[in-house]
Structures are given as structure tokens and as C-alpha cells.
Design a protein around this motif. Structure first.
Motif, PDB file in Angstrom:
ATOM      1  N   SER A   1     -20.545   0.746 -22.640  1.00  0.00           N
ATOM      2  CA  SER A   1     -19.902   1.601 -23.640  1.00  0.00           C
ATOM      3  C   SER A   1     -20.511   3.001 -23.651  1.00  0.00           C
ATOM      4  CB  SER A   1     -20.014   0.958 -25.031  1.00  0.00           C
ATOM      5  OG  SER A   1     -21.343   1.015 -25.516  1.00  0.00           O
ATOM      6  N   GLU A   2     -21.800   3.101 -23.339  1.00  0.00           N
ATOM      7  CA  GLU A   2     -22.466   4.397 -23.305  1.00  0.00           C
ATOM      8  C   GLU A   2     -22.245   5.128 -21.989  1.00  0.00           C
ATOM      9  OE1 GLU A   2     -26.251   3.295 -26.233  1.00  0.00           O
ATOM     10  OE2 GLU A   2     -26.484   3.245 -24.047  1.00  0.00           O
ATOM     11  N   MET A   3     -21.821   4.405 -20.985  1.00  0.00           N
ATOM     12  CA  MET A   3     -21.722   4.967 -19.647  1.00  0.00           C
ATOM     13  C   MET A   3     -20.445   5.761 -19.412  1.00  0.00           C
ATOM     14  SD  MET A   3     -23.013   5.266 -16.604  1.00  0.00           S
ATOM     15  CE  MET A   3     -24.344   4.079 -16.712  1.00  0.00           C
ATOM     16  N   VAL A   4     -19.345   5.352 -20.011  1.00  0.00           N
ATOM     17  CA  VAL A   4     -18.039   5.882 -19.612  1.00  0.00           C
ATOM     18  C   VAL A   4     -17.408   6.710 -20.724  1.00  0.00           C
ATOM     19  CG1 VAL A   4     -17.660   3.962 -18.039  1.00  0.00           C
ATOM     20  CG2 VAL A   4     -16.865   3.788 -20.391  1.00  0.00           C
ATOM     21  N   ALA A   5     -16.299   7.343 -20.365  1.00  0.00           N
ATOM     22  CA  ALA A   5     -15.570   8.185 -21.306  1.00  0.00           C
ATOM     23  C   ALA A   5     -14.891   7.346 -22.377  1.00  0.00           C
ATOM     24  CB  ALA A   5     -14.522   9.015 -20.561  1.00  0.00           C
ATOM     25  N   ALA A   6     -14.550   7.996 -23.486  1.00  0.00           N
ATOM     26  CA  ALA A   6     -13.926   7.292 -24.605  1.00  0.00           C
ATOM     27  C   ALA A   6     -12.630   6.611 -24.183  1.00  0.00           C
ATOM     28  CB  ALA A   6     -13.653   8.287 -25.746  1.00  0.00           C
ATOM     29  N   ARG A   7     -11.848   7.258 -23.335  1.00  0.00           N
ATOM     30  CA  ARG A   7     -10.560   6.692 -22.946  1.00  0.00           C
ATOM     31  C   ARG A   7     -10.706   5.487 -22.010  1.00  0.00           C
ATOM     32  NH1 ARG A   7     -11.271  11.365 -20.024  1.00  0.00           N
ATOM     33  NH2 ARG A   7     -11.258  11.131 -17.737  1.00  0.00           N
ATOM     34  N   GLN A   8     -11.897   5.309 -21.419  1.00  0.00           N
ATOM     35  CA  GLN A   8     -12.116   4.200 -20.495  1.00  0.00           C
ATOM     36  C   GLN A   8     -13.001   3.111 -21.089  1.00  0.00           C
ATOM     37  OE1 GLN A   8     -13.941   6.926 -17.959  1.00  0.00           O
ATOM     38  NE2 GLN A   8     -12.159   7.325 -16.664  1.00  0.00           N
ATOM     39  N   ARG A   9     -13.580   3.358 -22.251  1.00  0.00           N
ATOM     40  CA  ARG A   9     -14.563   2.456 -22.807  1.00  0.00           C
ATOM     41  C   ARG A   9     -13.964   1.085 -23.122  1.00  0.00           C
ATOM     42  NH1 ARG A   9     -16.347   5.732 -26.534  1.00  0.00           N
ATOM     43  NH2 ARG A   9     -15.125   4.836 -28.232  1.00  0.00           N
ATOM     44  N   GLY A  10     -12.766   1.072 -23.695  1.00  0.00           N
ATOM     45  CA  GLY A  10     -12.141  -0.194 -24.047  1.00  0.00           C
ATOM     46  C   GLY A  10     -11.905  -1.074 -22.834  1.00  0.00           C
TER      47      GLY A  10
END
Length: 427
Positions: A123-132
């Protein structure tokens, strides 16, 4: 190119983490048949062996949060791989029930730490749009792991001491995850700097206006003690309420007993036939790419209340099919709602400084409730009946919808920093 590589590696780590989790929960169903014959296990000894992994997971939930916050998410995952290796070797070489239980507790500890660290790290690694999508891959991995365990149960069913191969093969995905995470950064997020994160292309803000607003209120990483989870500072008490509510409702809607897909339908058919089989069944759910489909976290969670019709009223074929379809709807609803979304929301709503301990605290209630529900399921059926049992699960689902609507914040499309600022201000 670097961002794409990070995405692929993060997805691999998440998927493999879930696969290991599901495999270790599912493999005991086949191994137990051989272990019962080889070690002459009584019913109580079988229950202890099956439940040992839950005990290990509960212990990890009590201690794993400190490891994750103090030594980092990446090191926690690497350590869990090494502990899993030790546990798998203990199980493979076991010659007594005591050694088997020790190995299962060790494995349970490892997969619990890994489950928490993987969700937080990705969750900390990726962008908000890819986190889910990336965090939900963990839940997809759980389903793949359970299917793989069932397949290997079948392959080694007639092999002499085939249970040793079943337990030992868990080393392979653990080694793959260990190697994959070695190529990922130690500190995926610089929470004190917006610009550096945006330039990396890993955690872009939602839009230009959001970025400007965030710069007016720069984010400062704060330090928290464990007791801050129960205080009003930065609205932490409300966040703890949300976290505990999600994990408890996830369990009390019946998923430890009715959520594992094929195992659920098998148990249901056994009830139709007038038989009962006692044991702890795995809890893991198929996931879907909910975020990319445009559905919000709250919307996904609110869609998960179980059906009220899943009860065998008669031996009539039509009613049996209705019951089976209702069970499938139950499993599917959990798979696209409570299953992945609970852990996704938990990885988002807490500040970085206490995220590991907060996640572990909520997870300990998850495992404790899982154990309680699993051990009381058959006794509750004897007391109130199968139909009333599912009616109770349905009522808990309705209560869960009300709770989610009133208390769970919407986090879709927001960076972790934006979520933290929003929740800190909200009263």
C-alpha cells in the motif's frame, strides 16, 4: 521503466504472500488424513494440530506489529520467509505430534506477520489509483494457494508419507517471494517530502488542486505510542473503532465457516446428507479488481451482507439448489467485499508511525474471533439449528452495513498522505 518494474515486483510480492497464506491454511485438509493414520491421532489431537496455525497467527498479531514498525515492512517480510522456511522444515522432518504442532505454530506465526507486512508495504509502494488492485492481489493469491493445496493433496494422497511433500513444497513460493523483495526499495515512501515522491512516479497526488492544497499543509510524520490508539489525538480512537469493527464484522458474518468456497459447499452437502465433519476451515476469499472497476471501498463493503435464505428447509431438489446458489452468493459477496477491502482499508487509515502496530492489534482480534467462530460453529448449529445460524449471520451482515455507512471513511483515489490529513482533521 523503474516505476513499471516496481509495480510488477510489488504485485509479485503481494500475490506470493497470499499464495503462501492460502496454501498453508488449505494443505492441512489433505495432510491430516495421512497424519491421522501415521500417528494414530485422536479427534482432539487433530483439532489441536489444525488449530495450531491459528494460535501461531494470533501470537504473531500480538508481537508482529512491533517488528513491522521498528524494523520496517521489508525486513518483516524477509524475516517471515525465513521463519516459514524453518517451520516447513520442522513439519517435513517431524516424527511426533509435538514436533508437528510446533511446526504448525511456527508456520502460523510466519504467515500472519507476512500478511500484515505485505498489505502495508504494498500500500505504501504504489500510487493511489493502483493501491486497491495491488493489495487485493494478496487475497487473489490466497484463493490460488488454497486451490494449489487441494491439487497437491490429491497428487500426494496415495504417496507414502505424502504429507511431508505437502508441507515441504511451501518452501518454493517463500523462496520466490524472498528473492522478489530483495529488488524492491527498503523505504518505499518518503512521507516528509511530497515532491520527491511525485517525481518518483510511485505516489502521485490526485490532481493539481490536491497537490497545491497538500503543500499548504505539509505532512509531518509523527511518532505514536501504542496507547495513542485509544486516545483522541489525531482522531486515533475513531480509527481504532473502524479497524476493530471491520475485522469483527468480517468474522461474525460467518466467513470462517461458510466462506471458503468449495469447502463451504462440501460442508453444506454433508449437512444435506445428515453428516457432520468437525474442523477448522480456512478463511480466504477470492478477490476481484474492485478499485479499477470504479467501485468505492465503502460500496464494496456494503455489498457483502450474506443471504438470509441459505438454509436447507427440505430435501426437495429445488430448495437444495436455492440453498447452494445462496451459499455461492454468500461466498462471492465476501470475496469482492469484506475479503480484500477490510485489509486494504486497514492499510490506509493509520499513520505510518503506528501502522504496523495498529494493523497487528486489529489482526489479533481477527484471529481470536476466527478461532472462536470456528470452534463454536457446530455447537451453535446443535443449539439453534442450521437455518437460524445463517439467519444470525444475515442479521450481522445488516448491522455491518449500518456500521460501514456511519463510520468507515472513503479512501478511494487518495494518497496515504491525503488520507492521513483528512482523518486527522475529521471529528
Amino acid at each position: 521503466g523503474r516505476a513499471l518494474l516496481v509495480l510488477l515486483l510489488a504485485g509479485t510480492v503481494s500475490l506470493l504472500g497470499g499464495l503462501i497464506f492460502g496454501y498453508e491454511l488449505g494443505i492441512i485438509s489433505g495432510a491430516l488424513l495421512q497424519l491421522q493414520a501415521d500417528f494414530q491421532l485422536s479427534c482432539f489431537q487433530q483439532e489441536v494440530l489444525v488449530s495450531a496455525v491459528l494460535i501461531g497467527a494470533l501470537l504473531a498479531s500480538l508481537a508482529g506489529g512491533i517488528l513491522i514498525d521498528r524494523h520496517g515492512r521489508r525486513r518483516a517480510i524477509l524475516a517471515s520467509n525465513l521463519v516459514l522456511l524453518v517451520g516447513s522444515l520442522i513439519l517435513t522432518l517431524a516424527r511426533s505430534l509435538t514436533v508437528l504442532v510446533t511446526g504448525r505454530v511456527t508456520v502460523g506465526f510466519a504467515i500472519s506477520v507476512s500478511s500484515m507486512a505485505c498489505c502495508i508495504y504494498v500500500s505504501e509502494m504504489v500510487a493511489a489509483r493502483q493501491r486497491g488492485l495491488l493489495v487485493s492481489l494478496y487475497e487473489a493469491g490466497i484463493t490460488v494457494g488454497i486451490l494449489l493445496s487441494y491439487a497437491l493433496n490429491y497428487v500426494f494422497a496415495d504417496v507414502d508419507e505424502g504429507w511431508r511433500y505437502m508441507f515441504g513444497l511451501a518452501i518454493a513460493p517463500a523462496a520466490m517471494q524472498f528473492l522478489s523483495i530483495l529488488f524492491l526499495p527498503v523505504n518505499p515512501v518518503k512521507l516528509s517530502s511530497w515532491d520527491s515522491d511525485c517525481q518518483k512516479g510511485l505516489i502521485p497526488l490526485q490532481d493539481t488542486e490536491g497537490r497545491a492544497a497538500a503543500k499548504q499543509e505539509p505532512y509531518q510524520e509523527k511518532h505514536y505510542s501504542f496507547l495513542d490508539l485509544f486516545r483522541t489525538r489525531d482522531n486515533m480512537r475513531r480509527r481504532t473503532l473502524v479497524g476493530l469493527g471491520l475485522v469483527l464484522f468480517q468474522q461474525f458474518t460467518g466467513q470462517p465457516n461458510a466462506g471458503p468456497g468449495f469447502a463451504a459447499t462440501t460442508s453444506l452437502m454433508e449437512v444435506f446428507a445428515g453428516t457432520q465433519s468437525k474442523g477448522v476451515v480456512p478463511n480466504p476469499p477470492l478477490t476481484q479488481k474492485r478499485d479499477l472497476a470504479g467501485q468505492s471501498r465503502k460500496g464494496a463493503l456494503e455489498s457483502t451482507s450474506p443471504p438470509l435464505s441459505a438454509a436447507p428447509w427440505a430435501q426437495h431438489t429445488v430448495l437444495n439448489w436455492i440453498t447452494l446458489l445462496s451459499m455461492m452468493a454468500f461466498v462471492s459477496a465476501f470475496s469482492i467485499g469484506f475479503g480484500p477491502m477490510t485489509w486494504l482499508v486497514l492499510s490506509e487509515i493509520y499513520p505510518a508511525g503506528i501502522r504496523g502496530r495498529a494493523f497487528a492489534f486489529c489482526n489479533s482480534f481477527n484471529w481470536a474471533a476466527n478461532l472462536l467462530i470456528s470452534l463454536s460453529f457446530l455447537d451453535l448449529i446443535d443449539a439453534i439449528g442450521f437455518s437460524w445460524m445463517f439467519l444470525l449471520y444475515g442479521l450481522m451482515g445488516v448491522m455491518a452495513v449500518v456500521f460501514i455507512y456511519l463510520f468507515v471513511p472513503e479512501t478511494k483515489g487518495q494518497s496515504l498522505e491525503e488520507i492521513e490529513q483528512q482523518l486527522s482533521r475529521k471529528r
